[in-house]
Design a protein around this motif. Sequence first.
Motif, PDB file in Angstrom:
ATOM      1  N   ILE A  11       9.543  20.335  17.331  1.00  0.00           N
ATOM      2  CA  ILE A  11      10.418  19.788  18.366  1.00  0.00           C
ATOM      3  C   ILE A  11      11.501  18.937  17.709  1.00  0.00           C
ATOM      4  CG2 ILE A  11      10.522  18.372  20.454  1.00  0.00           C
ATOM      5  CD1 ILE A  11       7.481  18.833  20.721  1.00  0.00           C
ATOM      6  N   LEU A  12      12.719  19.093  18.155  1.00  0.00           N
ATOM      7  CA  LEU A  12      13.826  18.248  17.702  1.00  0.00           C
ATOM      8  C   LEU A  12      14.279  17.387  18.875  1.00  0.00           C
ATOM      9  CD1 LEU A  12      15.911  17.382  15.585  1.00  0.00           C
ATOM     10  CD2 LEU A  12      17.387  19.247  16.399  1.00  0.00           C
ATOM     11  N   ILE A  13      14.236  16.080  18.683  1.00  0.00           N
ATOM     12  CA  ILE A  13      14.618  15.133  19.737  1.00  0.00           C
ATOM     13  C   ILE A  13      15.943  14.485  19.347  1.00  0.00           C
ATOM     14  CG2 ILE A  13      13.925  13.076  21.028  1.00  0.00           C
ATOM     15  CD1 ILE A  13      11.030  13.691  20.166  1.00  0.00           C
ATOM     16  N   THR A  14      16.933  14.652  20.174  1.00  0.00           N
ATOM     17  CA  THR A  14      18.232  14.025  19.940  1.00  0.00           C
ATOM     18  C   THR A  14      18.583  13.132  21.128  1.00  0.00           C
ATOM     19  OG1 THR A  14      19.370  15.932  20.910  1.00  0.00           O
ATOM     20  CG2 THR A  14      19.060  15.939  18.523  1.00  0.00           C
ATOM     21  N   ASP A  15      19.536  12.266  20.917  1.00  0.00           N
ATOM     22  CA  ASP A  15      20.022  11.364  21.970  1.00  0.00           C
ATOM     23  C   ASP A  15      18.966  10.377  22.451  1.00  0.00           C
ATOM     24  OD1 ASP A  15      22.525  12.597  21.927  1.00  0.00           O
ATOM     25  OD2 ASP A  15      21.901  14.111  23.381  1.00  0.00           O
ATOM     26  N   ALA A  16      17.928  10.145  21.650  1.00  0.00           N
ATOM     27  CA  ALA A  16      16.984   9.077  21.995  1.00  0.00           C
ATOM     28  C   ALA A  16      17.699   7.743  21.795  1.00  0.00           C
ATOM     29  CB  ALA A  16      15.741   9.149  21.113  1.00  0.00           C
ATOM     30  N   LYS A  17      17.493   6.812  22.697  1.00  0.00           N
ATOM     31  CA  LYS A  17      18.242   5.562  22.691  1.00  0.00           C
ATOM     32  C   LYS A  17      18.059   4.793  21.381  1.00  0.00           C
ATOM     33  CE  LYS A  17      19.056   1.375  25.410  1.00  0.00           C
ATOM     34  NZ  LYS A  17      18.642   0.584  26.604  1.00  0.00           N
ATOM     35  N   ASN A  18      19.177   4.525  20.712  1.00  0.00           N
ATOM     36  CA  ASN A  18      19.204   3.731  19.472  1.00  0.00           C
ATOM     37  C   ASN A  18      18.336   4.310  18.357  1.00  0.00           C
ATOM     38  OD1 ASN A  18      20.912   1.796  20.705  1.00  0.00           O
ATOM     39  ND2 ASN A  18      19.138   0.728  21.559  1.00  0.00           N
ATOM     40  N   LEU A  19      18.190   5.633  18.354  1.00  0.00           N
ATOM     41  CA  LEU A  19      17.404   6.287  17.313  1.00  0.00           C
ATOM     42  C   LEU A  19      18.147   7.509  16.788  1.00  0.00           C
ATOM     43  CD1 LEU A  19      13.813   6.225  18.878  1.00  0.00           C
ATOM     44  CD2 LEU A  19      14.558   4.941  16.863  1.00  0.00           C
ATOM     45  N   ASP A  20      17.965   7.782  15.499  1.00  0.00           N
ATOM     46  CA  ASP A  20      18.507   9.005  14.918  1.00  0.00           C
ATOM     47  C   ASP A  20      17.668  10.189  15.396  1.00  0.00           C
ATOM     48  OD1 ASP A  20      20.670   8.157  12.936  1.00  0.00           O
ATOM     49  OD2 ASP A  20      19.030   6.807  12.393  1.00  0.00           O
ATOM     50  N   ILE A  22      15.002  12.946  15.826  1.00  0.00           N
ATOM     51  CA  ILE A  22      13.582  12.909  15.459  1.00  0.00           C
ATOM     52  C   ILE A  22      13.044  14.334  15.430  1.00  0.00           C
ATOM     53  CG2 ILE A  22      11.289  12.047  16.082  1.00  0.00           C
ATOM     54  CD1 ILE A  22      12.757   9.881  17.753  1.00  0.00           C
ATOM     55  N   THR A  23      12.376  14.682  14.342  1.00  0.00           N
ATOM     56  CA  THR A  23      11.717  15.983  14.238  1.00  0.00           C
ATOM     57  C   THR A  23      10.211  15.786  14.353  1.00  0.00           C
ATOM     58  OG1 THR A  23      13.453  16.866  12.797  1.00  0.00           O
ATOM     59  CG2 THR A  23      11.347  18.028  12.813  1.00  0.00           C
ATOM     60  N   VAL A  24       9.597  16.541  15.239  1.00  0.00           N
ATOM     61  CA  VAL A  24       8.152  16.449  15.451  1.00  0.00           C
ATOM     62  C   VAL A  24       7.528  17.807  15.150  1.00  0.00           C
ATOM     63  CG1 VAL A  24       6.313  15.894  17.082  1.00  0.00           C
ATOM     64  CG2 VAL A  24       8.535  14.757  17.277  1.00  0.00           C
ATOM     65  N   ILE A  25       6.542  17.813  14.275  1.00  0.00           N
ATOM     66  CA  ILE A  25       5.825  19.044  13.942  1.00  0.00           C
ATOM     67  C   ILE A  25       4.361  18.861  14.338  1.00  0.00           C
ATOM     68  CG2 ILE A  25       5.156  20.661  12.129  1.00  0.00           C
ATOM     69  CD1 ILE A  25       7.609  19.685  10.548  1.00  0.00           C
ATOM     70  N   ILE A  26       3.921  19.655  15.293  1.00  0.00           N
ATOM     71  CA  ILE A  26       2.544  19.573  15.780  1.00  0.00           C
ATOM     72  C   ILE A  26       1.788  20.813  15.323  1.00  0.00           C
ATOM     73  CG2 ILE A  26       1.089  19.599  17.837  1.00  0.00           C
ATOM     74  CD1 ILE A  26       3.224  17.988  19.263  1.00  0.00           C
ATOM     75  N   ASP A  27       0.663  20.590  14.689  1.00  0.00           N
ATOM     76  CA  ASP A  27      -0.150  21.697  14.170  1.00  0.00           C
ATOM     77  C   ASP A  27      -1.535  21.622  14.802  1.00  0.00           C
ATOM     78  OD1 ASP A  27      -1.295  23.725  12.765  1.00  0.00           O
ATOM     79  OD2 ASP A  27      -0.721  23.001  10.779  1.00  0.00           O
ATOM     80  N   ASP A  28      -1.796  22.510  15.756  1.00  0.00           N
ATOM     81  CA  ASP A  28      -3.114  22.585  16.390  1.00  0.00           C
ATOM     82  C   ASP A  28      -3.964  23.589  15.624  1.00  0.00           C
ATOM     83  OD1 ASP A  28      -3.118  20.858  18.844  1.00  0.00           O
ATOM     84  OD2 ASP A  28      -1.342  22.061  19.308  1.00  0.00           O
ATOM     85  N   TYR A  29      -4.913  23.075  14.828  1.00  0.00           N
ATOM     86  CA  TYR A  29      -5.764  23.951  14.026  1.00  0.00           C
ATOM     87  C   TYR A  29      -6.689  24.778  14.913  1.00  0.00           C
ATOM     88  CZ  TYR A  29      -4.311  20.711  10.332  1.00  0.00           C
ATOM     89  OH  TYR A  29      -3.578  19.941   9.473  1.00  0.00           O
ATOM     90  N   GLU A  30      -7.307  24.089  15.852  1.00  0.00           N
ATOM     91  CA  GLU A  30      -8.212  24.700  16.820  1.00  0.00           C
ATOM     92  C   GLU A  30      -8.380  23.704  17.956  1.00  0.00           C
ATOM     93  OE1 GLU A  30     -12.633  24.010  15.647  1.00  0.00           O
ATOM     94  OE2 GLU A  30     -11.603  24.643  13.802  1.00  0.00           O
ATOM     95  N   ALA A  31      -9.127  24.087  18.976  1.00  0.00           N
ATOM     96  CA  ALA A  31      -9.303  23.188  20.116  1.00  0.00           C
ATOM     97  C   ALA A  31      -9.895  21.856  19.658  1.00  0.00           C
ATOM     98  CB  ALA A  31     -10.214  23.831  21.157  1.00  0.00           C
ATOM     99  N   GLY A  32      -9.176  20.774  19.917  1.00  0.00           N
ATOM    100  CA  GLY A  32      -9.678  19.445  19.575  1.00  0.00           C
ATOM    101  C   GLY A  32      -9.407  18.995  18.161  1.00  0.00           C
ATOM    102  N   LYS A  33      -8.706  19.805  17.367  1.00  0.00           N
ATOM    103  CA  LYS A  33      -8.402  19.431  15.987  1.00  0.00           C
ATOM    104  C   LYS A  33      -6.945  19.755  15.671  1.00  0.00           C
ATOM    105  CE  LYS A  33     -13.040  20.136  14.044  1.00  0.00           C
ATOM    106  NZ  LYS A  33     -13.826  20.838  12.993  1.00  0.00           N
ATOM    107  N   GLY A  34      -6.262  18.805  15.045  1.00  0.00           N
ATOM    108  CA  GLY A  34      -4.877  19.062  14.689  1.00  0.00           C
ATOM    109  C   GLY A  34      -4.204  17.838  14.117  1.00  0.00           C
ATOM    110  N   GLU A  35      -2.942  17.986  13.764  1.00  0.00           N
ATOM    111  CA  GLU A  35      -2.194  16.870  13.195  1.00  0.00           C
ATOM    112  C   GLU A  35      -0.763  16.870  13.706  1.00  0.00           C
ATOM    113  OE1 GLU A  35      -2.017  17.102   8.958  1.00  0.00           O
ATOM    114  OE2 GLU A  35      -0.552  18.726   8.943  1.00  0.00           O
TER     115      GLU A  35
END
Length: 282
Positions: A11-20, A22-35
């Motif tokens: 996910i790429l987040i732009t136009d967040a107030k007073n923030l550059d 933001i890139t978010v990378i979500i990795d769901d390994y399996e149900a209930g586990k991830g980073e």
Amino acid sequence: MNIAHSTINKILITDAKNLDPITVIIDDYEAGKGEITIKCYGQAWTAYWGGMSGRTVAEFFLDANNSYLLNCLWSGNNPQTEPNYDYIEKSVKDYVLKERRGGSIEAEFARELYDFTDWQSCVPEHTYADWTNPFCSHYKEDFDGFAENHLSYLSIPERYTSEAAYLDRIITAVKEALAEQVKIEVPDLTDVDKQMIEAGMIPLSKMINEGSPMSEFLAHAGVTDLASFEQYLKMRLAEFQKARVRMELDKNEQHIMFEWYLSHAAAYQDVLANFRKASKTT
């Protein structure tokens, strides 16, 4: 060689107030586990969860409070909090105004106290040490009395460091973005509805959307608005939790009713948590 596949969402987040951006990378390994990995302006924070009760990382992230998430994402030995010395200035100003109204502090000394701002330099290094008089030898007796009557009783609160406050704002922005992606969907009940109708039963979708013939008897007479509904939820949760805890304290978890109390407490806890969350956004 074992090869495992996981579901990755970027996910790429732009136009967040007073923030550059933001890139978010979500990795769901399996149900209930991830980073999750969050990047912003050359910095990156990562956290892994191995027990999320079947939830995705996004769902877990939304359910958790910012303080917990900040602890998980925090890296290095830098402290997250620092003394809020601004609190001293506010406290002193409030004290001066109160004492001046009561006539128990001289106007000239009151003005000096009110205008002074660098209270951090006056804080004693140890609890048994004295506060430093910022006016040197001037107003010695006045300041000693002021320190004894007010400063010595001050408990300086903590606040986030600028680094932690920055990450906290990023976490909030990520939550707002994830909330737009996570949808609450009712499962498709077409097949089970058909089977229930064929069996002469009221279809499940109708019971969920319109209620069952027993609904009016199940509703508590004291529930008349959202406030009383919250009280009802807390009452029912307390009843089941109390019964559960008593059994645990008595080492009686094998009792036939223990699972009943445990499951009902969990159900009411879930409803109450989501009700409170919804109430904060309305």
